[in-house]
Design a protein around this motif. Structure first.
Motif, PDB file in Angstrom:
ATOM      1  N   ILE A  85      -7.076   3.242  -3.922  1.00 41.32           N
ATOM      2  CA  ILE A  85      -6.553   2.383  -2.858  1.00 41.32           C
ATOM      3  C   ILE A  85      -7.666   1.551  -2.235  1.00 41.32           C
ATOM      4  N   THR A 107     -16.551  -3.477  -0.894  1.00 36.49           N
ATOM      5  CA  THR A 107     -15.502  -2.617  -1.451  1.00 36.49           C
ATOM      6  C   THR A 107     -16.006  -1.884  -2.687  1.00 36.49           C
ATOM      7  N   MET A 139       1.694   2.122  -3.476  1.00 33.54           N
ATOM      8  CA  MET A 139       0.520   2.560  -4.219  1.00 33.54           C
ATOM      9  C   MET A 139       0.095   3.964  -3.803  1.00 33.54           C
ATOM     10  N   THR A 162     -10.099  -0.038  -3.642  1.00 33.31           N
ATOM     11  CA  THR A 162     -10.240  -1.314  -4.356  1.00 33.31           C
ATOM     12  C   THR A 162      -9.132  -2.281  -3.981  1.00 33.31           C
ATOM     13  N   VAL A 163      -7.921  -1.781  -3.891  1.00 32.58           N
ATOM     14  CA  VAL A 163      -6.792  -2.642  -3.546  1.00 32.58           C
ATOM     15  C   VAL A 163      -6.940  -3.191  -2.137  1.00 32.58           C
ATOM     16  N   ASN A 215     -15.590  -8.040  -1.207  1.00 30.75           N
ATOM     17  CA  ASN A 215     -15.465  -7.445  -2.543  1.00 30.75           C
ATOM     18  C   ASN A 215     -16.704  -6.633  -2.906  1.00 30.75           C
ATOM     19  N   LEU A 225      -9.289  -6.128  -2.151  1.00 30.48           N
ATOM     20  CA  LEU A 225      -8.651  -7.329  -2.693  1.00 30.48           C
ATOM     21  C   LEU A 225      -7.635  -7.903  -1.714  1.00 30.48           C
ATOM     22  N   GLN A 226      -6.903  -7.020  -1.032  1.00 26.35           N
ATOM     23  CA  GLN A 226      -5.899  -7.488  -0.083  1.00 26.35           C
ATOM     24  C   GLN A 226      -6.529  -8.116   1.152  1.00 26.35           C
ATOM     25  N   LEU A 275       0.813  -1.206   0.000  1.00 27.42           N
ATOM     26  CA  LEU A 275       0.000   0.000   0.000  1.00 27.42           C
ATOM     27  C   LEU A 275       0.855   1.268   0.000  1.00 27.42           C
TER      28      LEU A 275
END
Length: 315
Positions: free
Chosen positions: A241, A302, A201, A243-244, A299, A247-248, A198
């Motif tokens: 961030i 998010t 990013m 979205t990431v 998800n 997923l993380q 992160l």
């Protein structure tokens, strides 16, 4: 609002796929799963009884429909090793995994956001280079390697934190008493890699935002640099961030299996390892189903959050 309902509707086929794959898990295992659960010394009567209990003596389509009926009614079967219902076992372990995952996620964000902003504001300087080296080091230490090091240093060597277990973290009062001490090391072991990802990013997103026209306009209006950075640039930089992070979260759930085993954390990941080693297929199915559905739900949340923080996605 219509787009939200559409997104929720598109999630339903994913849920169907997850449930179907988990159901097929017991059928793709090489050999007879009933014989593997009971062992080679089981009698024919025991094999027949267990096969009837799991409904493996019925046609595949009938088994599939019965499995769906059980999922919809919250009946995931019983554990042959722990002599308890799968739903009850998951309910007692699931909060620990969610607690650990959220703690690792929060820790990763608390490290990544200030570090990423600092690196972007001091691009190509020693601060940026130092943060880059530290981030690369964080990516080089997965949880299964970092966990034992943390135990050796902070538990055995310095004696600051407990080696394993969860203490009284199952209650709010117990968490503030001694539970947080048991949570620190496993959360740090999981959060370091996330923080490293992160940070890079956030740095990239901030660099893109700092060169946009609205930032130059804000500075031209006489706003303080702190207001420009934290009230204008950072909120917009955090949009991708989100979205990431979602997923993380799934990656953290998968990583919890290893971390919980290392630190003897009584979560769902450790339960999966116990079920696999004991060939307890009903428990494996239930635990994997819970992890898979949690990932789908995260998800979805998010995606909805992304639409809230990004006005361009609301139409």
């Amino acid at each position: 609002m219509k787009s939200i309902f559409t997104r929720v509707a598109l999630t339903l086929p994913v849920v169907w796929v997850v449930v179907s794959l988990v159901f097929l898990l017991i059928h793709i295992v090489p050999g007879d799963p009933v014989e593997q659960m009971l062992g080679e010394g089981a009698t024919a009567a025991d094999l027949s009884t267990l096969r009837h209990q799991y409904e493996l003596d019925k046609p595949l389509l009938v088994q599939y429909l019965h499995y769906w009926r059980g999922v919809l009614h919250g009946d995931l079967g019983s554990s042959i090793r722990l002599h308890d219902t799968v739903l009850h076992l998951i309910a007692t372990r699931y909060p620990y995994t969610i607690e650990l995952t959220i703690a690792a996620l929060v820790l990763g964000l608390l490290i990544a956001v200030p570090a990423g902003v600092t690196a972007a504001l001091h691009r190509s300087r020693w601060q940026d280079q130092t943060i880059g080296v530290v981030s690369l080091s964080g990516l080089s230490f997965p949880a299964f390697a970092l966990g034992p090091i943390l135990i050796l240093v902070f538990s055995i060597g310095l004696g600051w934190l407990p080696v394993s277990g969860a203490g009284s973290s199952n209650t709010l009062a117990g968490f503030f008493t001694d539970g947080w001490q048991y949570l620190v090391l496993p959360a740090f072991a999981m959060g370091v890699s996330l923080a490293a990802i992160l940070t890079r990013m956030v740095r990239t997103a901030m660099l893109e935002e700092l060169h946009r026209d609205y930032i130059r306009t804000a500075r031209a209006k006489g706003l303080s640099e702190r207001a420009v950075i934290y009230r204008h640039a950072l909120p917009n930089a955090l949009v991708p961030i989100v979205t990431v992070v979602g997923l993380q979260f799934g990656t953290l759930l998968a990583g919890a299996i290893v971390t919980e085993t290392i630190f003897s954390w009584p979560g769902l990941g450790r339960l999966v390892v116990t079920a696999i080693s004991g060939r307890d297929y009903a428990l494996v199915q239930g635990a994997l189903l819970t992890i898979g559905l949690t990932y789908v739900l995260v998800n979805l949340l998010t995606d909805l959050t992304y639409r809230l923080v990004n006005p361009r996605m609301r139409s």
